[in-house]
Design a protein around this motif. Structure first.
Motif, PDB file in Angstrom:
ATOM      1  N   PRO A  24       0.824  -1.218   0.000  1.00  0.00           N
ATOM      2  CA  PRO A  24       0.000   0.000   0.000  1.00  0.00           C
ATOM      3  C   PRO A  24       0.856   1.264   0.000  1.00  0.00           C
ATOM      4  N   VAL A  25       0.392   2.280  -0.704  1.00  0.00           N
ATOM      5  CA  VAL A  25       1.083   3.581  -0.704  1.00  0.00           C
ATOM      6  C   VAL A  25       0.047   4.671  -0.409  1.00  0.00           C
ATOM      7  N   TYR A  26       0.445   5.637   0.373  1.00  0.00           N
ATOM      8  CA  TYR A  26      -0.475   6.706   0.778  1.00  0.00           C
ATOM      9  C   TYR A  26       0.008   8.077   0.304  1.00  0.00           C
ATOM     10  N   THR A  27       1.340   8.205   0.172  1.00  0.00           N
ATOM     11  CA  THR A  27       1.912   9.502  -0.192  1.00  0.00           C
ATOM     12  C   THR A  27       3.003   9.313  -1.235  1.00  0.00           C
ATOM     13  N   ALA A  28       3.416  10.431  -1.835  1.00  0.00           N
ATOM     14  CA  ALA A  28       4.523  10.400  -2.783  1.00  0.00           C
ATOM     15  C   ALA A  28       5.224  11.752  -2.756  1.00  0.00           C
ATOM     16  N   CYS A  29       6.454  11.772  -3.278  1.00  0.00           N
ATOM     17  CA  CYS A  29       7.112  13.057  -3.490  1.00  0.00           C
ATOM     18  C   CYS A  29       7.726  13.020  -4.879  1.00  0.00           C
ATOM     19  N   CYS A  30       7.914  14.182  -5.465  1.00  0.00           N
ATOM     20  CA  CYS A  30       8.455  14.263  -6.815  1.00  0.00           C
ATOM     21  C   CYS A  30       9.584  15.268  -6.821  1.00  0.00           C
ATOM     22  N   SER A  31      10.796  14.822  -7.138  1.00  0.00           N
ATOM     23  CA  SER A  31      11.932  15.738  -7.141  1.00  0.00           C
ATOM     24  C   SER A  31      13.105  15.141  -7.909  1.00  0.00           C
ATOM     25  N   ASP A  32      13.866  16.026  -8.535  1.00  0.00           N
ATOM     26  CA  ASP A  32      15.147  15.612  -9.116  1.00  0.00           C
ATOM     27  C   ASP A  32      16.286  16.061  -8.201  1.00  0.00           C
ATOM     28  N   LEU A  33      15.919  16.695  -7.119  1.00  0.00           N
ATOM     29  CA  LEU A  33      16.919  17.230  -6.198  1.00  0.00           C
ATOM     30  C   LEU A  33      16.998  16.312  -4.971  1.00  0.00           C
ATOM     31  N   MET A  34      18.011  15.431  -4.960  1.00  0.00           N
ATOM     32  CA  MET A  34      18.112  14.479  -3.866  1.00  0.00           C
ATOM     33  C   MET A  34      18.371  15.197  -2.537  1.00  0.00           C
ATOM     34  N   SER A  35      19.032  16.356  -2.595  1.00  0.00           N
ATOM     35  CA  SER A  35      19.248  17.163  -1.384  1.00  0.00           C
ATOM     36  C   SER A  35      17.922  17.465  -0.703  1.00  0.00           C
ATOM     37  N   ASP A  36      16.929  17.844  -1.493  1.00  0.00           N
ATOM     38  CA  ASP A  36      15.613  18.174  -0.940  1.00  0.00           C
ATOM     39  C   ASP A  36      14.911  16.929  -0.415  1.00  0.00           C
ATOM     40  N   VAL A  37      15.039  15.837  -1.151  1.00  0.00           N
ATOM     41  CA  VAL A  37      14.395  14.597  -0.715  1.00  0.00           C
ATOM     42  C   VAL A  37      14.962  14.192   0.642  1.00  0.00           C
ATOM     43  N   LEU A  38      16.290  14.271   0.772  1.00  0.00           N
ATOM     44  CA  LEU A  38      16.931  13.905   2.041  1.00  0.00           C
ATOM     45  C   LEU A  38      16.523  14.843   3.169  1.00  0.00           C
ATOM     46  N   ALA A  39      16.275  16.095   2.827  1.00  0.00           N
ATOM     47  CA  ALA A  39      15.973  17.076   3.864  1.00  0.00           C
ATOM     48  C   ALA A  39      14.512  17.066   4.284  1.00  0.00           C
ATOM     49  N   PHE A  40      13.606  16.711   3.377  1.00  0.00           N
ATOM     50  CA  PHE A  40      12.187  16.912   3.689  1.00  0.00           C
ATOM     51  C   PHE A  40      11.356  15.648   3.815  1.00  0.00           C
ATOM     52  N   VAL A  41      11.877  14.529   3.336  1.00  0.00           N
ATOM     53  CA  VAL A  41      11.054  13.321   3.366  1.00  0.00           C
ATOM     54  C   VAL A  41      11.393  12.512   4.613  1.00  0.00           C
ATOM     55  N   ASP A  42      10.397  12.263   5.453  1.00  0.00           N
ATOM     56  CA  ASP A  42      10.706  11.421   6.606  1.00  0.00           C
ATOM     57  C   ASP A  42       9.678  10.314   6.791  1.00  0.00           C
ATOM     58  N   GLU A  43       9.180   9.808   5.691  1.00  0.00           N
ATOM     59  CA  GLU A  43       8.346   8.613   5.805  1.00  0.00           C
ATOM     60  C   GLU A  43       8.607   7.690   4.621  1.00  0.00           C
ATOM     61  N   LYS A  44       8.181   6.441   4.800  1.00  0.00           N
ATOM     62  CA  LYS A  44       8.411   5.440   3.763  1.00  0.00           C
ATOM     63  C   LYS A  44       7.441   5.715   2.629  1.00  0.00           C
ATOM     64  N   THR A  45       7.910   6.388   1.607  1.00  0.00           N
ATOM     65  CA  THR A  45       6.999   6.870   0.579  1.00  0.00           C
ATOM     66  C   THR A  45       7.472   6.469  -0.815  1.00  0.00           C
ATOM     67  N   VAL A  46       6.912   7.130  -1.833  1.00  0.00           N
ATOM     68  CA  VAL A  46       7.235   6.866  -3.231  1.00  0.00           C
ATOM     69  C   VAL A  46       7.990   8.085  -3.769  1.00  0.00           C
ATOM     70  N   LEU A  47       9.052   7.846  -4.521  1.00  0.00           N
ATOM     71  CA  LEU A  47       9.771   8.965  -5.143  1.00  0.00           C
ATOM     72  C   LEU A  47       9.562   8.922  -6.655  1.00  0.00           C
ATOM     73  N   ILE A  48       9.045  10.018  -7.178  1.00  0.00           N
ATOM     74  CA  ILE A  48       8.861  10.168  -8.624  1.00  0.00           C
ATOM     75  C   ILE A  48       9.978  11.077  -9.113  1.00  0.00           C
ATOM     76  N   THR A  49      10.773  10.602 -10.072  1.00  0.00           N
ATOM     77  CA  THR A  49      11.938  11.403 -10.481  1.00  0.00           C
ATOM     78  C   THR A  49      12.327  11.154 -11.929  1.00  0.00           C
ATOM     79  N   ARG A 111      -1.480  11.477  -2.150  1.00  0.00           N
ATOM     80  CA  ARG A 111      -1.190  12.830  -1.686  1.00  0.00           C
ATOM     81  C   ARG A 111       0.305  13.036  -1.462  1.00  0.00           C
ATOM     82  N   GLY A 112       0.728  14.292  -1.396  1.00  0.00           N
ATOM     83  CA  GLY A 112       2.135  14.609  -1.166  1.00  0.00           C
ATOM     84  C   GLY A 112       2.546  14.308   0.259  1.00  0.00           C
ATOM     85  N   VAL A 113       3.845  14.064   0.474  1.00  0.00           N
ATOM     86  CA  VAL A 113       4.325  13.866   1.847  1.00  0.00           C
ATOM     87  C   VAL A 113       4.170  15.191   2.591  1.00  0.00           C
ATOM     88  N   PRO A 114       3.756  15.130   3.852  1.00  0.00           N
ATOM     89  CA  PRO A 114       3.651  16.374   4.608  1.00  0.00           C
ATOM     90  C   PRO A 114       5.036  16.973   4.825  1.00  0.00           C
TER      91      PRO A 114
END
Lengths: 125, 141
Positions: A24-49, A111-114
């Motif tokens: 099951p998946v509830y949230t996702a994030c979309c970024s080409d900037l791994m710096s941002d992903v590392l800084a803002f994502v703190d749940e087991k989610t989906v990365l669209i890139t 939905r997006g990761v909070p």
């Protein structure tokens, strides 16, 4: 939704992790900037890139992400897919652009990761 | 208190291909010791960020892991070039990363602030011409 639902919605091709499509998946994030992903994502989610270098998989490993979605039909090299497989990641690729992929998934309820973010009040003046 | 485990990883400047291998190993070792959940993720992220910083910005250095019964400690030390203005370096969005690092998705100026956010204790000492030492501590619940 499940990853299988994402595959259907995005008309995606599964590259790695066929056995985990019922995750099951509830949230996702979309970024080409791994710096941002590392800084803002703190749940087991989906990365669209659209980025297909080894650091996408390594970033996913550090954050325990569930699924990687490559857009515009991109397929990473075999060694990158191998390391994704070692980690137990699901990797899919879609012909959709990042914008369209996000829109299609959002329309179906994903939905997006909070991201806790506060405006700097000094900038508001 | 004696460390349950220590390990030191040399990190080569500008070796973008290997960047992250030390952190992947650190995460694996901690997992084997039973560290999990939020702490494991925070150590992994901070470790990866500091390892990337060594690759992108330093002239070479090493990353050391020490595991104690009640905490994990990561120490990054390099042989230069040192950071001229630490308060600027700690500011979100400030970066001196080159195009190669940026093309890989890094250099957004989030590294140091993100390490500080993820660690329970964070200390950075830097001297231009000598090098930088970053010490991060993580409490084990």
């Amino acid at each position: 939704m499940t990853i299988q639902d994402m595959v259907r919605i995005l008309q995606a091709r599964v590259l790695i992790g066929h056995e985990k499509l019922d995750t099951p998946v509830y949230t996702a994030c979309c970024s080409d900037l791994m710096s941002d992903v590392l800084a803002f994502v703190d749940e087991k989610t989906v990365l669209i890139t659209g980025l297909t270098n080894p650091h996408v998989v390594r970033t996913s490993e550090m954050l325990d992400l569930k699924c990687l979605v490559f857009v515009r039909g991109k397929v990473p090299s075999d060694d990158i897919l191998e390391s994704a497989e070692e980690q137990g990641l699901v990797v899919i690729t879609t012909k959709a652009t990042a914008f369209s992929a996000c829109g299609m998934l959002y329309a179906e309820g994903l939905r997006g990761v909070p991201v806790p973010l506060e405006w700097n009040t000094e900038d508001d003046a | 208190m004696n460390a349950l485990m220590t390990n030191t990883y040399p990190v080569t400047a500008a070796d973008y291909t290997s960047a992250g291998r030390a952190s992947a190993d650190i995460k694996r070792k901690l997992k084997q010791l039973g560290v999990s959940g939020d702490v494991l993720r925070r150590v992994a992220v901070a470790s990866y960020e500091v390892e990337l910083n060594l690759v992108i910005h330093s002239l070479g250095g090493e990353l050391s892991l020490s595991v104690y019964p009640d905490r994990v400690q990561l120490v990054s030390s390099d042989v230069g070039p040192g950071i001229p203005d630490l308060s600027l370096a700690m500011r979100e969005g400030w970066s001196t990363a080159n195009d190669e690092a940026r093309s890989l998705g890094f250099g957004a100026g989030m590294g140091l602030p993100n390490m500080k956010r993820n660690a329970d204790d964070f200390d950075i000492q830097s001297e231009v011409g000598k090098g930088t030492v970053i010490t991060m501590g993580f409490r084990l619940a």
